[in-house]
Design an enzyme around this catalytic site. Structure first.
Site, mmCIF file in Angstrom:
data_model
loop_
_atom_site.group_PDB
_atom_site.id
_atom_site.type_symbol
_atom_site.label_atom_id
_atom_site.label_comp_id
_atom_site.label_asym_id
_atom_site.label_seq_id
_atom_site.Cartn_x
_atom_site.Cartn_y
_atom_site.Cartn_z
ATOM 1 N N HIS A 1 -24.098 -5.392 8.191
ATOM 2 C CA HIS A 1 -24.416 -6.092 9.447
ATOM 3 C C HIS A 1 -24.890 -5.095 10.509
ATOM 4 O O HIS A 1 -25.822 -5.376 11.271
ATOM 5 C CB HIS A 1 -23.181 -6.812 9.990
ATOM 6 N N HIS B 1 -19.519 -5.481 8.632
ATOM 7 C CA HIS B 1 -19.484 -4.222 7.883
ATOM 8 C C HIS B 1 -20.792 -3.477 8.113
ATOM 9 O O HIS B 1 -21.651 -3.929 8.889
ATOM 10 C CB HIS B 1 -19.212 -4.480 6.389
ATOM 11 N N GLY C 1 -19.244 -13.090 10.405
ATOM 12 C CA GLY C 1 -18.191 -12.157 10.795
ATOM 13 C C GLY C 1 -17.792 -11.230 9.666
ATOM 14 O O GLY C 1 -18.546 -11.032 8.714
ATOM 15 N N ASN C 2 -16.581 -10.633 9.808
ATOM 16 C CA ASN C 2 -16.128 -9.580 8.910
ATOM 17 C C ASN C 2 -17.220 -8.495 8.834
ATOM 18 O O ASN C 2 -17.713 -8.129 7.774
ATOM 19 C CB ASN C 2 -15.797 -10.128 7.520
ATOM 20 N N SER D 1 -20.380 -6.420 1.043
ATOM 21 C CA SER D 1 -20.177 -7.853 1.200
ATOM 22 C C SER D 1 -18.784 -8.083 1.769
ATOM 23 O O SER D 1 -17.847 -7.345 1.442
ATOM 24 C CB SER D 1 -20.297 -8.544 -0.166
ATOM 25 N N SER D 2 -18.680 -9.112 2.582
ATOM 26 C CA SER D 2 -17.362 -9.432 3.142
ATOM 27 C C SER D 2 -16.393 -9.805 2.029
ATOM 28 O O SER D 2 -15.182 -9.650 2.173
ATOM 29 C CB SER D 2 -17.492 -10.595 4.119
ATOM 30 N N GLY E 1 -30.225 -9.911 5.605
ATOM 31 C CA GLY E 1 -30.189 -8.885 4.569
ATOM 32 C C GLY E 1 -30.793 -9.400 3.265
ATOM 33 O O GLY E 1 -30.697 -10.584 2.957
ATOM 34 N N LYS E 2 -31.381 -8.477 2.518
ATOM 35 C CA LYS E 2 -31.991 -8.871 1.239
ATOM 36 C C LYS E 2 -30.959 -9.093 0.139
ATOM 37 O O LYS E 2 -31.302 -9.517 -0.943
ATOM 38 C CB LYS E 2 -32.968 -7.787 0.777
#
Ligand code: PAF
Length: 277
Positions: A35, A32, A29-30, A184-185, A146-147
């Site tokens: 994502h 951004h 979640g969160n 990043s979250s 994601g890398k």
């Protein structure tokens, strides 16, 4: 967009799949832009796109980090619906961990050793276990990661290959803010002052990359990059130059990845840079 909460509802939602392909983007979640890039790529590669949102307790090795992990479900759902996601799974902890004691877990070996594995004991066991559960529940054709979490990707790849899991893995480039800070979250937990220092992490990786072709000793490069970050206010866990399989390189290794992890206050940031020289 359909939202399901339980394993049973998920099974029902996927029952009409027949031979259609499904792309899964597992998240905590969160949501951004990072994502959303995964979602975009997912929708280009499969008939249906699914996202899971689950803050997985078993991968946190600090209770405080788990508690303070940003939870923004309403905004997440809005963004995912706007991005054209077909199905979102938002289970609670009891749904994915129905037993007080885990009766089986997934443990990656080599890929989980060192770097994050050394600083976050049990973290990758938690990641591999939850991702395996999600793969079994969704049975996706493709799953995207994601890398930015480079070692996580290596751990998941090792699990998929070693256990013959029938899923294709997609790896997407790290999405960055205008000042090159990796999305990043956790960034939302930085103070204004820390946020100003944060770009130095990627800048340090870039400067290290520039020095690699002429360097005879990678460990002194790692040490000076560590000192640069510590002097600026980071508390560095590691700066490491590795081959693409996260093993120690030699001077002949052309494809490298430079990885860093450091705390700014109580927020832990990681980043990496792949280079070929
Ligand atoms: O990268 C993440 O957000 C998490 O580690 C993942 C892969 C969703 C597993 O909880």
């Amino acid at each position: 967009m359909q939202q399901v909460f339980t394993n049973l509802e998920l099974q029902t939602a996927l029952a009409d799949r027949a031979s259609s392909s499904l792309a899964l983007v597992p998240t905590m979640g969160n949501i951004h832009r990072g994502h959303l890039e995964l979602v975009k790529s997912a929708s280009q590669q499969a008939d249906r796109t699914a996202v899971s949102i689950f803050v997985n307790p078993t991968q946190f090795n600090q209770a405080d980090d788990y508690q303070h992990y940003p939870r923004t479900l309403d905004a997440d759902l809005e963004q995912l619906a706007a991005a054209g996601v077909d199905l979102v799974f938002t289970p609670d902890v009891e749904q994915l961990y129905p037993h007080a004691t885990l009766r089986a877990q997934v443990e990656a070996t080599v890929a989980a050793t060192g770097l994050e594995g050394a600083h976050r004991p049990g973290h990758f066991r938690g990641v591999a276990t939850i991702v395996c559960k999600l793969f079994n529940l969704f049975q996706p054709t493709i799953a995207l990661f994601g890398k930015k979490d480079y070692q996580q990707l290596a751990v998941i790849r090792a699990m998929v290959e070693e256990l013959f899991l029938p899923v294709v893995l997609g790896a997407e480039e790290t999405v960055r803010e205008a000042d090159m800070v990796a999305m990043s979250s956790r960034n939302s937990r930085l103070t204004a002052g820390q946020r100003q220092i944060a770009p130095l992490m990627y800048a340090t990786l870039q400067s290290l990359a520039d020095q690699i072709p002429a360097a005879s000793d990678y460990s002194s490069l790692e040490q000076s990059a560590t000192a640069t970050l510590n002097d600026a206010g980071f508390k560095v866990d590691y700066v490491a130059i590795r081959d693409r399989y996260l093993q120690l390189p030699n001077q002949q290794t052309r494809e490298l990845v430079i990885l860093a992890a450091a705390e700014l206050g109580n927020v832990r940031l990681i980043d990496n840079l792949e280079i070929e020289h």
